[in-house]
Design a protein around this motif. Structure first.
Motif, PDB file in Angstrom:
ATOM      1  N   PRO A  29      24.525  55.027  53.819  1.00 25.07           N
ATOM      2  CA  PRO A  29      24.580  54.182  52.627  1.00 25.07           C
ATOM      3  C   PRO A  29      23.211  53.961  51.984  1.00 25.07           C
ATOM      4  O   PRO A  29      23.116  53.796  50.770  1.00 25.07           O
ATOM      5  CB  PRO A  29      25.166  52.863  53.143  1.00 25.07           C
ATOM      6  CG  PRO A  29      25.975  53.246  54.320  1.00 25.07           C
ATOM      7  CD  PRO A  29      25.212  54.379  54.949  1.00 25.07           C
ATOM      8  N   LEU A  30      22.148  53.974  52.787  1.00 24.14           N
ATOM      9  CA  LEU A  30      20.806  53.840  52.208  1.00 24.14           C
ATOM     10  C   LEU A  30      20.447  55.066  51.370  1.00 24.14           C
ATOM     11  O   LEU A  30      19.784  54.942  50.336  1.00 24.14           O
ATOM     12  CB  LEU A  30      19.767  53.622  53.301  1.00 24.14           C
ATOM     13  CG  LEU A  30      19.822  52.266  54.002  1.00 24.14           C
ATOM     14  CD1 LEU A  30      18.811  52.211  55.132  1.00 24.14           C
ATOM     15  CD2 LEU A  30      19.594  51.141  53.013  1.00 24.14           C
ATOM     16  N   LEU A  31      20.910  56.233  51.799  1.00 20.38           N
ATOM     17  CA  LEU A  31      20.674  57.444  51.000  1.00 20.38           C
ATOM     18  C   LEU A  31      21.459  57.381  49.687  1.00 20.38           C
ATOM     19  O   LEU A  31      20.937  57.746  48.633  1.00 20.38           O
ATOM     20  CB  LEU A  31      21.064  58.684  51.797  1.00 20.38           C
ATOM     21  CG  LEU A  31      20.226  58.956  53.048  1.00 20.38           C
ATOM     22  CD1 LEU A  31      20.794  60.137  53.819  1.00 20.38           C
ATOM     23  CD2 LEU A  31      18.781  59.191  52.670  1.00 20.38           C
ATOM     24  N   LEU A 102      24.018  47.798  47.399  1.00 26.92           N
ATOM     25  CA  LEU A 102      24.402  48.617  48.547  1.00 26.92           C
ATOM     26  C   LEU A 102      23.291  48.637  49.600  1.00 26.92           C
ATOM     27  O   LEU A 102      23.552  48.473  50.801  1.00 26.92           O
ATOM     28  CB  LEU A 102      24.726  50.041  48.091  1.00 26.92           C
ATOM     29  CG  LEU A 102      25.165  51.037  49.155  1.00 26.92           C
ATOM     30  CD1 LEU A 102      26.418  50.555  49.867  1.00 26.92           C
ATOM     31  CD2 LEU A 102      25.408  52.390  48.531  1.00 26.92           C
ATOM     32  N   ALA A 103      22.053  48.811  49.154  1.00 23.39           N
ATOM     33  CA  ALA A 103      20.934  48.844  50.098  1.00 23.39           C
ATOM     34  C   ALA A 103      20.762  47.497  50.799  1.00 23.39           C
ATOM     35  O   ALA A 103      20.591  47.443  52.019  1.00 23.39           O
ATOM     36  CB  ALA A 103      19.645  49.230  49.369  1.00 23.39           C
ATOM     37  N   LEU A 104      20.824  46.411  50.048  1.00 21.55           N
ATOM     38  CA  LEU A 104      20.681  45.090  50.660  1.00 21.55           C
ATOM     39  C   LEU A 104      21.804  44.798  51.648  1.00 21.55           C
ATOM     40  O   LEU A 104      21.565  44.252  52.728  1.00 21.55           O
ATOM     41  CB  LEU A 104      20.640  44.002  49.585  1.00 21.55           C
ATOM     42  CG  LEU A 104      19.326  43.857  48.833  1.00 21.55           C
ATOM     43  CD1 LEU A 104      19.467  42.831  47.715  1.00 21.55           C
ATOM     44  CD2 LEU A 104      18.214  43.459  49.772  1.00 21.55           C
ATOM     45  N   THR A 105      23.009  45.182  51.281  1.00 24.25           N
ATOM     46  CA  THR A 105      24.143  44.968  52.172  1.00 24.25           C
ATOM     47  C   THR A 105      23.956  45.726  53.477  1.00 24.25           C
ATOM     48  O   THR A 105      24.174  45.194  54.563  1.00 24.25           O
ATOM     49  CB  THR A 105      25.454  45.420  51.495  1.00 24.25           C
ATOM     50  OG1 THR A 105      25.621  44.691  50.289  1.00 24.25           O
ATOM     51  CG2 THR A 105      26.652  45.183  52.389  1.00 24.25           C
ATOM     52  N   VAL A 107      21.103  46.823  54.825  1.00 22.25           N
ATOM     53  CA  VAL A 107      19.983  46.276  55.588  1.00 22.25           C
ATOM     54  C   VAL A 107      20.384  44.979  56.273  1.00 22.25           C
ATOM     55  O   VAL A 107      20.105  44.760  57.454  1.00 22.25           O
ATOM     56  CB  VAL A 107      18.749  46.072  54.676  1.00 22.25           C
ATOM     57  CG1 VAL A 107      17.688  45.232  55.352  1.00 22.25           C
ATOM     58  CG2 VAL A 107      18.182  47.426  54.261  1.00 22.25           C
ATOM     59  N   LEU A 108      21.052  44.094  55.539  1.00 23.24           N
ATOM     60  CA  LEU A 108      21.491  42.831  56.136  1.00 23.24           C
ATOM     61  C   LEU A 108      22.521  43.054  57.237  1.00 23.24           C
ATOM     62  O   LEU A 108      22.521  42.347  58.245  1.00 23.24           O
ATOM     63  CB  LEU A 108      22.038  41.895  55.060  1.00 23.24           C
ATOM     64  CG  LEU A 108      21.003  41.384  54.057  1.00 23.24           C
ATOM     65  CD1 LEU A 108      21.682  40.599  52.940  1.00 23.24           C
ATOM     66  CD2 LEU A 108      19.946  40.542  54.744  1.00 23.24           C
ATOM     67  N   ASP A 109      23.373  44.045  57.047  1.00 23.76           N
ATOM     68  CA  ASP A 109      24.352  44.385  58.068  1.00 23.76           C
ATOM     69  C   ASP A 109      23.663  44.860  59.341  1.00 23.76           C
ATOM     70  O   ASP A 109      24.022  44.453  60.457  1.00 23.76           O
ATOM     71  CB  ASP A 109      25.311  45.440  57.554  1.00 23.76           C
ATOM     72  CG  ASP A 109      26.477  45.680  58.477  1.00 23.76           C
ATOM     73  OD1 ASP A 109      27.000  44.682  59.021  1.00 23.76           O
ATOM     74  OD2 ASP A 109      26.885  46.837  58.650  1.00 23.76           O
ATOM     75  N   GLU A 110      22.656  45.684  59.193  1.00 24.59           N
ATOM     76  CA  GLU A 110      21.908  46.156  60.353  1.00 24.59           C
ATOM     77  C   GLU A 110      21.190  45.002  61.047  1.00 24.59           C
ATOM     78  O   GLU A 110      21.150  44.944  62.263  1.00 24.59           O
ATOM     79  CB  GLU A 110      20.886  47.230  59.942  1.00 24.59           C
ATOM     80  CG  GLU A 110      21.503  48.591  59.677  1.00 24.59           C
ATOM     81  CD  GLU A 110      22.124  49.184  60.917  1.00 24.59           C
ATOM     82  OE1 GLU A 110      21.487  49.185  61.987  1.00 24.59           O
ATOM     83  OE2 GLU A 110      23.267  49.678  60.827  1.00 24.59           O
ATOM     84  N   MET A 111      20.627  44.085  60.275  1.00 20.14           N
ATOM     85  CA  MET A 111      19.937  42.950  60.868  1.00 20.14           C
ATOM     86  C   MET A 111      20.903  42.038  61.604  1.00 20.14           C
ATOM     87  O   MET A 111      20.588  41.485  62.649  1.00 20.14           O
ATOM     88  CB  MET A 111      19.195  42.168  59.777  1.00 20.14           C
ATOM     89  CG  MET A 111      18.001  42.903  59.226  1.00 20.14           C
ATOM     90  SD  MET A 111      17.270  42.095  57.791  1.00 20.14           S
ATOM     91  CE  MET A 111      16.748  40.562  58.500  1.00 20.14           C
TER      92      MET A 111
END
Length: 116
Positions: A29-31, A102-105, A107-111
């Protein structure tokens, strides 16, 4: 022993339990977000002519006395500033907003799921 019961639990719970996402799948999703940001920025910078919307001109004529026609013209004058002058600008902004979300979601999901 696991508390997961195959017949009773929902499919996403079973998939998450038995098939944890690979690192590659978690980062894809980051890509996508990076691609959305890049494409959106390119559209905003390039401003292709194909996206230019010509300004609508009102027909000139004597003022109308019809209440309904004046109401329609007044509504048109209120709505007109919200219409895009370049459609590709609107698409570019939407892509950039979606990419950031999408990127924030991700990253926050990973955290949130980080085990430490």
């Amino acid at each position: 022993m696991s508390n997961i019961v195959p017949g009773r639990d929902s499919l996403p719970v079973l998939v998450d339990h038995y098939l944890p996402a690979a690192r590659r799948e978690r980062l894809s999703p980051l890509l996508y977000a990076g691609g959305m940001l890049a494409l959106g920025a390119a559209l905003l910078i390039a401003k292709p002519r194909i996206g230019h919307v010509p300004r609508a001109t009102l027909a000139e004529g004597p003022p109308t006395r019809s209440h309904s026609r004046r109401a329609v013209q007044g509504s048109r004058d209120i709505i007109a500033p919200f219409a895009p002058s370049n459609v590709t600008d609107s698409i570019g902004r939407s892509l950039m907003i979606g990419g950031v979300a999408l990127a924030l979601t991700r990253v926050l999901d990973e955290m949130a799921h980080r085990r430490g």
